[in-house]
Design an enzyme around this catalytic site. Structure first.
Site, PDB file in Angstrom:
ATOM      1  N   CYS B 192       0.868  -1.190   0.000  1.00  0.00           N
ATOM      2  CA  CYS B 192       0.000   0.000   0.000  1.00  0.00           C
ATOM      3  C   CYS B 192       0.900   1.235   0.000  1.00  0.00           C
ATOM      4  O   CYS B 192       0.672   2.220  -0.707  1.00  0.00           O
ATOM      5  CB  CYS B 192      -0.865   0.055   1.255  1.00  0.00           C
ATOM      6  SG  CYS B 192      -1.831  -1.418   1.616  1.00  0.00           S
ATOM      7  N   HIS B 196       1.198   4.883  -2.063  1.00  0.00           N
ATOM      8  CA  HIS B 196       0.602   6.009  -1.341  1.00  0.00           C
ATOM      9  C   HIS B 196       1.513   6.675  -0.310  1.00  0.00           C
ATOM     10  O   HIS B 196       1.109   7.628   0.338  1.00  0.00           O
ATOM     11  CB  HIS B 196      -0.718   5.563  -0.704  1.00  0.00           C
ATOM     12  CG  HIS B 196      -1.693   5.072  -1.730  1.00  0.00           C
ATOM     13  ND1 HIS B 196      -2.267   5.911  -2.655  1.00  0.00           N
ATOM     14  CD2 HIS B 196      -2.145   3.826  -2.015  1.00  0.00           C
ATOM     15  CE1 HIS B 196      -3.065   5.195  -3.455  1.00  0.00           C
ATOM     16  NE2 HIS B 196      -2.994   3.935  -3.092  1.00  0.00           N
ATOM     17  N   ARG B 242     -12.572  -0.678  -1.248  1.00  0.00           N
ATOM     18  CA  ARG B 242     -11.388  -0.089  -1.890  1.00  0.00           C
ATOM     19  C   ARG B 242     -10.131  -0.882  -1.552  1.00  0.00           C
ATOM     20  O   ARG B 242      -9.265  -1.076  -2.413  1.00  0.00           O
ATOM     21  CB  ARG B 242     -11.226   1.375  -1.447  1.00  0.00           C
ATOM     22  CG  ARG B 242     -10.225   2.145  -2.257  1.00  0.00           C
ATOM     23  CD  ARG B 242     -10.729   2.428  -3.654  1.00  0.00           C
ATOM     24  NE  ARG B 242      -9.693   2.934  -4.543  1.00  0.00           N
ATOM     25  CZ  ARG B 242      -8.969   2.178  -5.370  1.00  0.00           C
ATOM     26  NH1 ARG B 242      -9.154   0.873  -5.414  1.00  0.00           N
ATOM     27  NH2 ARG B 242      -8.058   2.702  -6.152  1.00  0.00           N
ATOM     28  N   CYS B 246      -7.533  -2.504  -4.247  1.00  0.00           N
ATOM     29  CA  CYS B 246      -6.087  -2.240  -4.290  1.00  0.00           C
ATOM     30  C   CYS B 246      -5.306  -3.550  -4.252  1.00  0.00           C
ATOM     31  O   CYS B 246      -4.360  -3.735  -5.013  1.00  0.00           O
ATOM     32  CB  CYS B 246      -5.663  -1.371  -3.103  1.00  0.00           C
ATOM     33  SG  CYS B 246      -6.088   0.347  -3.324  1.00  0.00           S
TER      34      CYS B 246
END
Lengths: 113, 285
Positions: B192, B196, B242, B246
């Site tokens: 992740c 991000h 979500r 991802c």
């Protein structure tokens, strides 16, 4: 004494010859499939236990679903296809596990935080 | 000598591994925020709640145009109807959450000391339904997202304030979520944090990656991509929907919405945005 030795050696050679002349029976495709299936299922569970399972091995919404499709192929008698799919699934499961182990200490420090 | 060297090396490895995970949630939050403030020096803290639209002027213009007549409005209204409609037993969601819907969103997620688990808003919505003899909603979209979006809308302007209590089990859940966030996974070997934390502001195909700071403020989110897929233009989805998307994109097997993994991830993820203003639901591409 000499005669006994000759007989013993002869017998031993005969037995050895007989066993050598009987080649090991190759595994049938079905047997190969069953062994590969067991190996793959174990590898997938091992990866899943580390939260490291990859998407395309057996997830129901994946288009690839290598493991279930291998089982379907075997049911249809196409063991060659089944083995091919299992080899991909097993490889992905092993990689997922290795990845999870390599990431065991992942944390913000890796991003300079 | 060799034994001593081995011992020292082992001690060093243990120490470095411990250092890597020993920071407190508060320290994590301070470093996390400082990192993003340094990476995007022109942004104010609350700008991060606008995600990628805080980083690209053109995209921001398009987004602002969408927000003039937000496509999620009708679904927020549906959420309000669900809130107001009594259950068959005569009770309603207000009996579970209190009478003021604007006070609901800010209480989630939180740690429940009795059950020793992270409690999410969506989890409590379905708990409330079950306790009142109603059929629980599906987890990722539809009525659960509408009601959650209604709570978010009502809470607009309030600050995210997740509390990680000084309880070893709560810390364990937080650390689990943190580890999940930073660990690479899937065939594409991406965390992740890769998208991000490391690469926000960069494009991945046609999409501008958003910073992790502020991501949760606008959830449930209305995504144009999800609206296209649905028959009635309903693009609302929960945070766990979500997460699943991802994970799928990096070719990892997604976990179930409201699984322990995703609840723990949400605990960490929301905590990292403490102090940011809730602006849910948001519109995204």
């Amino acid at each position: 004494m000499m005669k006994k030795t000759i007989i013993s050696v002869g017998l031993a050679l005969l037995i050895a010859g007989c066993s050598a002349s009987q080649p090991e029976k190759p595994m049938s495709l079905k047997e190969q499939y069953e062994a590969a299936l067991a190996r793959t299922q174990a590898a997938v569970e091992k990866a899943a236990s580390m939260e490291g399972e990859w998407r395309d091995i057996r997830w129901k919404k994946s288009k690839k679903r290598y493991l279930p499709k291998a089982i379907e192929a075997a049911k249809a008698g196409d063991y060659e296809k089944a083995l091919k799919l299992l080899s991909i699934a097993e490889f992905q499961a092993e990689m997922g596990y290795k990845q999870a182990m390599a990431e065991k200490n992942a944390g913000p420090h890796l991003y300079g935080l | 000598m060799r034994k001593i060297a081995t011992l020292l090396l082992s001690a060093g490895l243990v120490a470095s591994a411990t250092t890597a995970i020993a920071s407190s949630p508060k320290e994590d939050l301070e470093k996390f925020r400082a990192y993003f403030e340094q990476k995007f020096p022109g942004l104010q803290l609350d700008d991060f709640g606008n995600g990628a639209y805080a980083l690209d002027a053109d995209k921001r213009m398009q987004w602002e145009a969408m927000e003039e007549f937000p496509p999620y409005d009708e679904f927020v209204d549906k959420g309000r109807e669900i809130w107001e409609k009594p259950f068959k037993n005569g009770k309603s969601f207000a009996d579970c959450f209190g009478k003021d819907p604007s006070k609901v969103r800010v209480r989630y997620p939180h740690w429940d000391a009795k059950t020793k688990q992270v409690v999410t808003l969506e989890g409590d919505i379905n708990k409330c339904l079950k306790e009142n003899g109603e059929k629980p909603f599906k987890w990722k979209k539809g009525p659960i997202a509408w009601l959650s979006a209604f709570f978010g809308y009502e809470a607009r302007g309030q600050k995210i304030n997740v509390v990680i209590p000084d309880d070893p089990d709560a810390i364990k859940a937080y650390e689990h979520g943190k580890h999940f966030f930073y660990a690479k996974r899937g065939q594409l070997n991406m965390a992740c944090a890769d998208c991000h934390v490391k690469y926000p502001g960069h494009f991945i195909r046609g999409n501008l990656l958003s910073p992790a700071l502020g991501q949760v403020t606008h959830f449930p989110v209305y995504r144009a991509k999800w609206a296209k897929k649905s028959k009635d233009g309903d693009g609302l989805g929960t945070l766990h929907r979500r997460y699943g998307g991802c994970n799928k994109q990096v070719r990892a097997r997604p976990f179930k919405a409201q699984s322990k993994v995703y609840r723990d991830l949400e605990f960490f993820h929301q905590y990292m945005s403490n102090g940011l203003t809730i602006n849910a639901p948001g519109y995204r591409e």
